[in-house]
Design a protein around this motif. Structure first.
Motif, PDB file in Angstrom:
ATOM      1  N   ASN A  32      28.982 -46.146   2.650  1.00  0.00           N
ATOM      2  CA  ASN A  32      30.409 -45.394   4.137  1.00  0.00           C
ATOM      3  C   ASN A  32      29.150 -46.007   4.732  1.00  0.00           C
ATOM      4  O   ASN A  32      27.946 -45.574   4.746  1.00  0.00           O
ATOM      5  N   VAL A  33      29.994 -46.410   6.028  1.00  0.00           N
ATOM      6  CA  VAL A  33      29.282 -46.249   7.732  1.00  0.00           C
ATOM      7  C   VAL A  33      29.732 -45.804   8.122  1.00  0.00           C
ATOM      8  O   VAL A  33      30.968 -46.547   8.239  1.00  0.00           O
ATOM      9  N   MET A  34      28.982 -44.607   8.946  1.00  0.00           N
ATOM     10  CA  MET A  34      29.803 -43.857  10.803  1.00  0.00           C
ATOM     11  C   MET A  34      29.289 -44.728  11.198  1.00  0.00           C
ATOM     12  O   MET A  34      28.014 -44.384  11.771  1.00  0.00           O
ATOM     13  N   GLY A  35      29.514 -44.814  12.627  1.00  0.00           N
ATOM     14  CA  GLY A  35      29.055 -44.780  13.660  1.00  0.00           C
ATOM     15  C   GLY A  35      29.640 -45.156  15.151  1.00  0.00           C
ATOM     16  O   GLY A  35      30.820 -44.360  14.815  1.00  0.00           O
ATOM     17  N   ILE A  36      28.799 -44.722  16.130  1.00  0.00           N
ATOM     18  CA  ILE A  36      29.760 -44.841  17.780  1.00  0.00           C
ATOM     19  C   ILE A  36      28.655 -44.928  17.986  1.00  0.00           C
ATOM     20  O   ILE A  36      27.592 -45.374  18.372  1.00  0.00           O
ATOM     21  N   ILE A  37      29.349 -46.207  19.917  1.00  0.00           N
ATOM     22  CA  ILE A  37      29.016 -47.189  20.358  1.00  0.00           C
ATOM     23  C   ILE A  37      29.576 -45.904  21.446  1.00  0.00           C
ATOM     24  O   ILE A  37      30.250 -46.377  21.314  1.00  0.00           O
ATOM     25  N   SER A  38      28.719 -46.086  22.204  1.00  0.00           N
ATOM     26  CA  SER A  38      28.829 -44.703  22.689  1.00  0.00           C
ATOM     27  C   SER A  38      29.022 -45.817  24.714  1.00  0.00           C
ATOM     28  O   SER A  38      27.367 -46.093  25.127  1.00  0.00           O
ATOM     29  N   LEU A  39      29.386 -45.778  25.762  1.00  0.00           N
ATOM     30  CA  LEU A  39      29.533 -45.972  27.027  1.00  0.00           C
ATOM     31  C   LEU A  39      29.073 -44.777  27.990  1.00  0.00           C
ATOM     32  O   LEU A  39      28.426 -45.112  29.209  1.00  0.00           O
ATOM     33  N   ASP A  40      29.372 -43.526  27.290  1.00  0.00           N
ATOM     34  CA  ASP A  40      28.391 -42.123  28.027  1.00  0.00           C
ATOM     35  C   ASP A  40      27.211 -42.276  27.812  1.00  0.00           C
ATOM     36  O   ASP A  40      26.605 -42.360  26.814  1.00  0.00           O
ATOM     37  N   ASP A  41      27.113 -41.931  29.162  1.00  0.00           N
ATOM     38  CA  ASP A  41      24.994 -42.087  29.322  1.00  0.00           C
ATOM     39  C   ASP A  41      24.458 -40.648  28.727  1.00  0.00           C
ATOM     40  O   ASP A  41      23.006 -40.451  27.887  1.00  0.00           O
ATOM     41  N   ASP A  95      24.956 -58.237  20.532  1.00  0.00           N
ATOM     42  CA  ASP A  95      25.920 -58.807  21.482  1.00  0.00           C
ATOM     43  C   ASP A  95      26.467 -60.139  21.062  1.00  0.00           C
ATOM     44  O   ASP A  95      27.058 -60.685  22.209  1.00  0.00           O
ATOM     45  N   GLY A  96      25.486 -60.862  20.865  1.00  0.00           N
ATOM     46  CA  GLY A  96      26.142 -62.484  19.968  1.00  0.00           C
ATOM     47  C   GLY A  96      24.485 -63.290  21.930  1.00  0.00           C
ATOM     48  O   GLY A  96      24.254 -64.206  20.950  1.00  0.00           O
ATOM     49  N   GLN A  97      24.003 -62.354  21.545  1.00  0.00           N
ATOM     50  CA  GLN A  97      22.774 -62.713  22.848  1.00  0.00           C
ATOM     51  C   GLN A  97      21.524 -62.247  22.764  1.00  0.00           C
ATOM     52  O   GLN A  97      20.137 -62.863  22.205  1.00  0.00           O
ATOM     53  N   GLU A 101      33.156 -53.579  27.469  1.00  0.00           N
ATOM     54  CA  GLU A 101      34.208 -54.803  27.597  1.00  0.00           C
ATOM     55  C   GLU A 101      33.577 -55.830  27.088  1.00  0.00           C
ATOM     56  O   GLU A 101      33.102 -57.302  27.147  1.00  0.00           O
ATOM     57  N   THR A 102      32.214 -55.650  26.243  1.00  0.00           N
ATOM     58  CA  THR A 102      31.960 -56.810  25.562  1.00  0.00           C
ATOM     59  C   THR A 102      31.733 -56.730  24.276  1.00  0.00           C
ATOM     60  O   THR A 102      32.255 -55.295  23.467  1.00  0.00           O
ATOM     61  N   THR A 103      31.639 -57.235  23.202  1.00  0.00           N
ATOM     62  CA  THR A 103      32.118 -57.424  21.895  1.00  0.00           C
ATOM     63  C   THR A 103      30.563 -57.057  20.889  1.00  0.00           C
ATOM     64  O   THR A 103      29.451 -58.036  21.141  1.00  0.00           O
ATOM     65  N   TYR A 104      30.367 -56.008  20.589  1.00  0.00           N
ATOM     66  CA  TYR A 104      29.473 -55.477  19.140  1.00  0.00           C
ATOM     67  C   TYR A 104      29.298 -56.400  17.972  1.00  0.00           C
ATOM     68  O   TYR A 104      30.613 -56.310  17.707  1.00  0.00           O
ATOM     69  N   ILE A 118      35.003 -53.706  20.173  1.00  0.00           N
ATOM     70  CA  ILE A 118      34.646 -54.378  21.296  1.00  0.00           C
ATOM     71  C   ILE A 118      34.940 -52.987  22.142  1.00  0.00           C
ATOM     72  O   ILE A 118      35.933 -51.950  22.083  1.00  0.00           O
ATOM     73  N   THR A 119      34.220 -53.189  22.881  1.00  0.00           N
ATOM     74  CA  THR A 119      34.140 -51.597  23.738  1.00  0.00           C
ATOM     75  C   THR A 119      35.246 -51.890  24.673  1.00  0.00           C
ATOM     76  O   THR A 119      35.036 -52.645  25.195  1.00  0.00           O
ATOM     77  N   PRO A 120      35.760 -50.938  24.987  1.00  0.00           N
ATOM     78  CA  PRO A 120      36.982 -50.807  26.246  1.00  0.00           C
ATOM     79  C   PRO A 120      36.471 -50.827  27.798  1.00  0.00           C
ATOM     80  O   PRO A 120      34.742 -50.573  27.482  1.00  0.00           O
ATOM     81  N   SER A 121      36.768 -50.671  28.275  1.00  0.00           N
ATOM     82  CA  SER A 121      36.333 -50.424  29.749  1.00  0.00           C
ATOM     83  C   SER A 121      36.624 -49.218  30.587  1.00  0.00           C
ATOM     84  O   SER A 121      36.820 -48.304  29.586  1.00  0.00           O
TER      85      SER A 121
END
Length: 187
Positions: free
Chosen positions: A37-46, A107-109, A149-152, A169-172
């Motif tokens: 089971n995996v739970m995670g957050i990619i946060s755009l908030d610093d 991020d593909g790169q 707006e990036t695919t991870y 995909i992260t939102p704007s």
């Protein structure tokens, strides 16, 4: 002895015997292989760190949560009754936590390796209020700073388990006009 007296003698016996309930637990077994089971957050908030938690499902005979040894103190004030209320909450964590996973976000790169972090909760010594998040056993990366707006892509590898992959995909980042009278300022 007539039938009425036999009825009144047997009635309490019937009522009491119908209320009997066995106190033995049902023996439940399952042919089962644990999964991740995996739970995670990619946060755009610093102010909020991105993280991933990796757990395995537990068997029916295992304890699913263990006491973390931490009791969280919650306080609130009721202005109408002029009373301070305190509520103590015992904090539990999943028993199936995995600390040996290889967690990678790309991020593909560029790929970022998330490392296992096991830290103690910080509390304010005066109020004993919790200052960190509850989930303190997680995977984090200091160098990972997500962009809007990036695919991870997420990959997780754990010995004995099938690999886990994911994509998002992260939102704007929304613009909130805080110059309006009914809008609170935000960072």
């Amino acid at each position: 002895m007539n039938s009425k007296s036999i009825f009144w003698i047997l009635l309490p016996i019937l009522l009491l015997s119908s209320c009997y309930k066995s106190t033995e637990w049902e023996d439940v077994t399952a042919d089962y292989d644990p999964v991740l089971n995996v739970m995670g957050i990619i946060s755009l908030d610093d102010n909020i760190d991105s993280f991933v938690g990796v757990y395995r499902t537990t068997e029916l005979t295992e304890t699913s949560l263990i006491f973390s040894g931490i009791v969280d103190t919650n306080k609130w004030y009721d202005y109408e009754e002029d009373t301070m209320y305190t509520w103590l909450d015992s904090l539990y964590e999943p028993a199936g936590f995995i600390d040996s996973a290889i967690v990678t976000v790309s991020d593909g790169q560029k790929s970022y390796r998330f490392n296992f972090i096991d830290k103690e909760l910080n509390t304010d010594p005066e109020t004993n209020w919790r200052l960190d998040s509850i989930n303190v056993r997680q995977y984090k990366s200091e160098e990972f700073k997500p962009d809007p707006e990036t695919t991870y892509f997420l990959t997780i590898e754990v010995n004995g388990f099938d690999p886990v992959t994911g994509e998002l995909i992260t939102p704007s980042i929304p613009h909130i006009d805080s110059s309006l009278n009914d809008t609170l300022p935000s960072s």
